[in-house]
Write an enzyme that holds these catalytic residues in place. Structure first.
Site, PDB file in Angstrom:
ATOM      1  CD  GLU A 142       7.643  11.813  54.172  1.00  0.00           C
ATOM      2  OE1 GLU A 142       8.827  11.776  53.812  1.00  0.00           O
ATOM      3  OE2 GLU A 142       7.224  12.505  55.119  1.00  0.00           O
ATOM      4  CG  HIS A 162       7.023  14.506  51.970  1.00  0.00           C
ATOM      5  ND1 HIS A 162       8.383  14.695  52.081  1.00  0.00           N
ATOM      6  CD2 HIS A 162       6.467  15.174  53.019  1.00  0.00           C
ATOM      7  CE1 HIS A 162       8.639  15.424  53.142  1.00  0.00           C
ATOM      8  NE2 HIS A 162       7.493  15.736  53.734  1.00  0.00           N
ATOM      9  CG  HIS A 189       3.550  16.063  55.912  1.00  0.00           C
ATOM     10  ND1 HIS A 189       4.855  15.593  55.920  1.00  0.00           N
ATOM     11  CD2 HIS A 189       2.752  14.965  55.841  1.00  0.00           C
ATOM     12  CE1 HIS A 189       4.840  14.265  55.858  1.00  0.00           C
ATOM     13  NE2 HIS A 189       3.580  13.863  55.812  1.00  0.00           N
ATOM     14  CB  THR A 228       9.123  12.804  57.555  1.00  0.00           C
ATOM     15  OG1 THR A 228       8.717  13.902  56.739  1.00  0.00           O
ATOM     16  CG2 THR A 228       7.931  12.283  58.346  1.00  0.00           C
ATOM     17  CG  HIS A 283       6.130  20.129  53.688  1.00  0.00           C
ATOM     18  ND1 HIS A 283       6.015  20.533  55.013  1.00  0.00           N
ATOM     19  CD2 HIS A 283       6.459  18.808  53.743  1.00  0.00           C
ATOM     20  CE1 HIS A 283       6.263  19.511  55.807  1.00  0.00           C
ATOM     21  NE2 HIS A 283       6.534  18.447  55.058  1.00  0.00           N
ATOM     22  CG  HIS A 341      15.329  19.529  51.229  1.00  0.00           C
ATOM     23  ND1 HIS A 341      16.357  18.672  50.910  1.00  0.00           N
ATOM     24  CD2 HIS A 341      15.884  20.513  51.985  1.00  0.00           C
ATOM     25  CE1 HIS A 341      17.490  19.117  51.450  1.00  0.00           C
ATOM     26  NE2 HIS A 341      17.222  20.230  52.099  1.00  0.00           N
TER      27      HIS A 341
END
Length: 262
Positions: free
Chosen positions: A105, A95, A118, A198, A93, A63
């Site tokens: 996000e 996004h 994050h 999230t 991590h 992911h």
């Protein structure tokens, strides 16, 4: 086939089928409307105290890319801001999105950034483990940092240099002697609000601290993130690149956003 993901058949629009909290009252991310945020002078300065040697491993979980830390003691913690007590560093991590300008996000006044970092912490003063903390309203604290397109970031380069070793799902590689505070901007002004993870199971246990000032990342570095794979080496289906892995903004509902600055 993965139970959840970021493709059309298993993306954020479908998560509510497996995870009812997707329709909860404290979901993240959100669009931060700056004129509606309330300056709270009682918010303390953020204090990060990270031990570089607590970094352990970098991995591709199918992911995102995650750097995990040894959270067996209080050697790496976050304090201050909206938090009561200290929260242990667990992992960080990223996004990102399909284009260099859109992939964060959280949004600010409807505008997003290229990507978002994050840094995840848990309340070790009240709970005995990360898992226990993840189910409590004040259990987790996530520090969010926006990434904007600009100059190459030498600290991000340290991370992307490992991507050949972790390109496919399930791969991991040693990653030590790294202090995540190098990924923080010069200004620690922030917004804060109560929200959720999230990613599934979307637990509403996160005290969010979103830093106002972004850090830079180059187009070439962002392309390396999108070259990672959602799939593993032995996948029977066609290899699928992580072109995007961000959740759209969720309704604010009756929550207040507080700001540490005027």
């Amino acid at each position: 086939m993965q139970q959840w993901g970021y493709e059309k058949h298993n993306g954020p629009d479908t998560w509510h089928d497996l995870f009812p909290l997707a329709n909860g009252n404290h979901q993240s991310p959100i669009n931060i409307i700056t004129q509606d945020a309330t300056h709270d002078p009682s918010l303390q300065p953020l204090l990060v105290d990270y031990e570089p040697h607590s970094a352990k491993v970098i991995s591709n979980n199918g992911h995102t890319v995650t750097v995990e830390f040894d959270d067996g003691d209080d050697s790496s913690v976050l304090r201050g801001g909206p938090l009561v007590g200290s929260y242990r560093l667990r992992q960080f991590h990223f996004h990102w999105g399909p284009s260099d300008g859109h992939g964060s996000e959280h949004k600010v006044d409807g505008v997003d950034y290229a990507a978002e970092l994050h840094i995840v912490h848990w309340n070790s003063e009240k709970f005995s483990s990360f898992v226990d903390a993840a189910y409590a309203p004040d259990g987790l604290a996530v520090l969010a940092v926006f990434l904007k397109v600009g100059e190459p970031n030498r600290y991000i380069e340290r991370i992307t240099d490992t991507f050949d070793a972790i390109r496919s799902k399930g791969k991991e590689s040693p990653f030590t002697n790294f202090d995540p505070s190098c990924l923080l901007p010069a200004s620690m002004d922030f917004w804060t609000y109560p929200g959720s993870l999230t990613v599934p199971p979307l637990l509403e246990s996160v005290i969010w601290t979103v830093l106002k000032e972004p850090i830079s990342v180059s187009c070439e570095q962002l392309a390396k993130f999108r070259s990672l794979l959602f799939t593993n080496e032995t996948a029977e289906i066609e290899s699928c690149c992580m072109v995007t892995n961000h959740r759209p903004v969720q309704p604010l509902k009756n929550r207040n956003i507080r700001a540490s600055f005027v």
